[in-house]
Design an enzyme around this catalytic site. Structure first.
Site, PDB file in Angstrom:
ATOM      1  N   HIS A 158     -39.056  56.857-132.232  1.00 19.56           N
ATOM      2  CA  HIS A 158     -40.199  56.872-133.149  1.00 19.56           C
ATOM      3  C   HIS A 158     -39.934  56.191-134.493  1.00 19.56           C
ATOM      4  O   HIS A 158     -40.868  56.017-135.289  1.00 19.56           O
ATOM      5  CB  HIS A 158     -40.692  58.322-133.352  1.00 19.56           C
ATOM      6  CG  HIS A 158     -42.184  58.434-133.450  1.00 19.56           C
ATOM      7  ND1 HIS A 158     -42.848  59.627-133.327  1.00 19.56           N
ATOM      8  CD2 HIS A 158     -43.145  57.500-133.684  1.00 19.56           C
ATOM      9  CE1 HIS A 158     -44.158  59.415-133.475  1.00 19.56           C
ATOM     10  NE2 HIS A 158     -44.352  58.130-133.703  1.00 19.56           N
ATOM     11  N   ASP A 172     -47.589  64.589-132.344  1.00 20.55           N
ATOM     12  CA  ASP A 172     -46.135  64.792-132.253  1.00 20.55           C
ATOM     13  C   ASP A 172     -45.818  66.282-132.386  1.00 20.55           C
ATOM     14  O   ASP A 172     -46.547  67.029-133.050  1.00 20.55           O
ATOM     15  CB  ASP A 172     -45.485  64.038-133.440  1.00 20.55           C
ATOM     16  CG  ASP A 172     -44.021  63.691-133.227  1.00 20.55           C
ATOM     17  OD1 ASP A 172     -43.312  64.443-132.542  1.00 20.55           O
ATOM     18  OD2 ASP A 172     -43.588  62.660-133.789  1.00 20.55           O
ATOM     19  N   HIS A 195     -43.169  66.910-133.920  1.00 20.53           N
ATOM     20  CA  HIS A 195     -42.410  66.789-135.172  1.00 20.53           C
ATOM     21  C   HIS A 195     -43.222  66.058-136.228  1.00 20.53           C
ATOM     22  O   HIS A 195     -44.096  65.254-135.893  1.00 20.53           O
ATOM     23  CB  HIS A 195     -41.111  66.018-134.908  1.00 20.53           C
ATOM     24  CG  HIS A 195     -40.305  66.548-133.771  1.00 20.53           C
ATOM     25  ND1 HIS A 195     -40.450  66.063-132.487  1.00 20.53           N
ATOM     26  CD2 HIS A 195     -39.382  67.544-133.709  1.00 20.53           C
ATOM     27  CE1 HIS A 195     -39.632  66.720-131.683  1.00 20.53           C
ATOM     28  NE2 HIS A 195     -38.978  67.638-132.388  1.00 20.53           N
ATOM     29  N   ASP A 245     -41.797  64.040-138.627  1.00 20.71           N
ATOM     30  CA  ASP A 245     -41.161  62.735-138.865  1.00 20.71           C
ATOM     31  C   ASP A 245     -41.402  62.220-140.282  1.00 20.71           C
ATOM     32  O   ASP A 245     -41.634  61.019-140.498  1.00 20.71           O
ATOM     33  CB  ASP A 245     -41.625  61.712-137.814  1.00 20.71           C
ATOM     34  CG  ASP A 245     -41.149  62.064-136.412  1.00 20.71           C
ATOM     35  OD1 ASP A 245     -40.298  62.959-136.271  1.00 20.71           O
ATOM     36  OD2 ASP A 245     -41.636  61.440-135.437  1.00 20.71           O
ATOM     37  N   HIS A 255     -35.529  58.372-136.650  1.00 23.19           N
ATOM     38  CA  HIS A 255     -36.801  58.671-135.958  1.00 23.19           C
ATOM     39  C   HIS A 255     -37.471  59.927-136.534  1.00 23.19           C
ATOM     40  O   HIS A 255     -38.640  60.164-136.258  1.00 23.19           O
ATOM     41  CB  HIS A 255     -36.607  58.786-134.431  1.00 23.19           C
ATOM     42  CG  HIS A 255     -35.981  60.065-133.964  1.00 23.19           C
ATOM     43  ND1 HIS A 255     -36.172  60.560-132.695  1.00 23.19           N
ATOM     44  CD2 HIS A 255     -35.164  60.949-134.593  1.00 23.19           C
ATOM     45  CE1 HIS A 255     -35.497  61.691-132.563  1.00 23.19           C
ATOM     46  NE2 HIS A 255     -34.878  61.949-133.681  1.00 23.19           N
ATOM     47  N   ASP A 302     -46.175  60.340-129.914  1.00 23.21           N
ATOM     48  CA  ASP A 302     -44.824  60.715-129.487  1.00 23.21           C
ATOM     49  C   ASP A 302     -45.008  61.549-128.222  1.00 23.21           C
ATOM     50  O   ASP A 302     -45.721  62.569-128.252  1.00 23.21           O
ATOM     51  CB  ASP A 302     -44.166  61.525-130.613  1.00 23.21           C
ATOM     52  CG  ASP A 302     -42.717  61.887-130.317  1.00 23.21           C
ATOM     53  OD1 ASP A 302     -42.373  62.112-129.142  1.00 23.21           O
ATOM     54  OD2 ASP A 302     -41.940  61.978-131.286  1.00 23.21           O
ATOM     55  N   ASP A 329     -43.287  63.657-126.924  1.00 20.51           N
ATOM     56  CA  ASP A 329     -42.884  65.062-127.026  1.00 20.51           C
ATOM     57  C   ASP A 329     -43.980  65.941-127.630  1.00 20.51           C
ATOM     58  O   ASP A 329     -43.811  67.163-127.736  1.00 20.51           O
ATOM     59  CB  ASP A 329     -41.536  65.233-127.746  1.00 20.51           C
ATOM     60  CG  ASP A 329     -41.560  64.927-129.235  1.00 20.51           C
ATOM     61  OD1 ASP A 329     -42.595  65.125-129.898  1.00 20.51           O
ATOM     62  OD2 ASP A 329     -40.500  64.496-129.756  1.00 20.51           O
ATOM     63  N   GLU A 359     -40.641  57.566-127.749  1.00 20.72           N
ATOM     64  CA  GLU A 359     -39.724  58.607-127.271  1.00 20.72           C
ATOM     65  C   GLU A 359     -39.720  58.862-125.761  1.00 20.72           C
ATOM     66  O   GLU A 359     -39.231  59.910-125.317  1.00 20.72           O
ATOM     67  CB  GLU A 359     -39.946  59.925-128.038  1.00 20.72           C
ATOM     68  CG  GLU A 359     -39.766  59.812-129.555  1.00 20.72           C
ATOM     69  CD  GLU A 359     -38.307  59.664-130.021  1.00 20.72           C
ATOM     70  OE1 GLU A 359     -37.385  59.920-129.222  1.00 20.72           O
ATOM     71  OE2 GLU A 359     -38.111  59.277-131.196  1.00 20.72           O
TER      72      GLU A 359
END
Ligand code: ARG
Ligand code: MN
Ligand code: MN
Ligand code: MN
Length: 314
Positions: A97, A120, A122, A124, A137, A228, A230, A273
């Site tokens: 990412h 995401d 996350h 980031d 990332h 992303d 994830d 990712e």
């Protein structure tokens, strides 16, 4: 639609090898054929010739492999600028990412009024100083947000990047692993953020409406969708480096993609990712299949039925 696609075979924004094989896995999974078969005009720019060795000088400061990531970011940015300038919707296949520094900055050169929808687990948005891991990332947004500029140390390789977003231009959906420093930044700057708790509380429909309204109340600005994998539940996207339990269902993911497509203003998509080196063959297949499903929905392949081939999707 007219799509311009390219691969970002890159993994130096984090520690695990394999995300450099993301573009190859998506191609092998039939992405281009699928997009073409639903009526799109797809121009493939190939994969960027990125260097993915570690920084020659070794690891010094607070961000890992900054020169390698910075160099990649510049090449990614130039490619996105080129594709967007050509009038095609840009599809950037990652890659970890950290790629988003380049894709967002590159879009900014052509569409300075861009807004960013960040899907995401996350946030980031660690700065090199708040990051516990040093993995870039986990930092891309910190390089791009104007309000954070005074707190950003000089990182070699990123001399060319000027922050191009304000906190108001960003909305998150899917968060469930946010570092304390990131939570502080989100609150302090008032960034619109819908964690999985809000997705559960309000439902994905309400969350999407609010997210789009927050970043662009008039509905006029070009959208950057940073996806992303994830963000999806690990059962749906197991082949990724930092999976977090309790993620978006496939239906929530597809709904996000359909609603963004419906705006007619989707301009750049990151797919980040995907790591084909992680998990079993079945895991990779699952991850690739669901990712491709998400991408087709970004391009108007609605569950209620796609338009007939040849129909011009505006
Ligand atoms: N917040 C953690 C970090 O800064 C994890 C970031 C994960 N990012 C990602 N793009 N998967 O290292
Ligand atoms: Mn801007
Ligand atoms: Mn993530
Ligand atoms: Mn991410």
């Amino acid at each position: 639609a007219k799509i311009g696609l390219f691969g970002v075979p890159f993994s130096k924004g984090q520690q695990r090898d394999g995300t450099e094989k993301g573009p190859g896995a998506l191609r092998k999974g039939g992405l281009l054929k699928t997009l073409t078969s639903i009526g799109h005009d797809v121009l493939d720019y190939g994969d960027l010739p990125l260097d993915f060795s570690d920084d020659k000088e070794g690891q010094t400061g607070v961000a890992k492999n900054p020169k390698t990531v910075g160099h990649a970011s510049k090449m990614i940015a130039d490619k996105v600028s080129e594709v967007v300038k050509s009038g095609r919707t840009c599809l950037a296949l990652g890659g970890d990412h950290s790629m988003a520094i380049g894709t967002i900055y590159g879009q900014h050169q052509v569409q300075p009024d861009q807004v960013v929808l960040w899907i995401d687990a996350h946030a980031d948005i660690n700065t090199p100083l708040t990051s516990g891991s040093g993995n870039m990332h986990g930092m891309p947004l910190s390089f791009l947000v104007k309000e954070l500029d005074p707190y950003l140390p000089k990182i070699p390789g990123f001399e060319f990047v000027k922050p191009c977003l304000t906190a108001k231009d960003i909305a998150y959906i899917g968060l469930r692993d946010v570092d304390p420093g990131e939570r502080y930044i989100i609150e302090k700057l008032g960034i619109t953020a819908f964690s999985m708790q809000e997705v559960d509380k309000y439902g994905i429909n309400e969350v999407m409406t609010r997210a789009l309204k927050a970043i662009d109340p008039e509905g006029k600005r070009p959208i950057h969708l940073s996806f992303d994998v994830d963000s999806l539940d690990p059962s749906l996207a197991p082949s990724t480096g930092t999976p977090v339990l309790g993620g978006l269902s496939l239906r929530e993911g597809l709904y996000i993609a359909e609603e963004v497509a419906d705006t007619g203003r989707l301009s750049v998509i990151d797919v980040a990712e995907v790591n084909p080196s992680l998990g079993s063959e079945q895991d990779v297949e699952t991850t690739v299949r669901n990712t491709i499903e998400f991408i087709t929905k970004c391009f108007g392949n609605r569950r209620q039925g796609a338009y007939p081939p040849g129909y011009h999707i505006p």
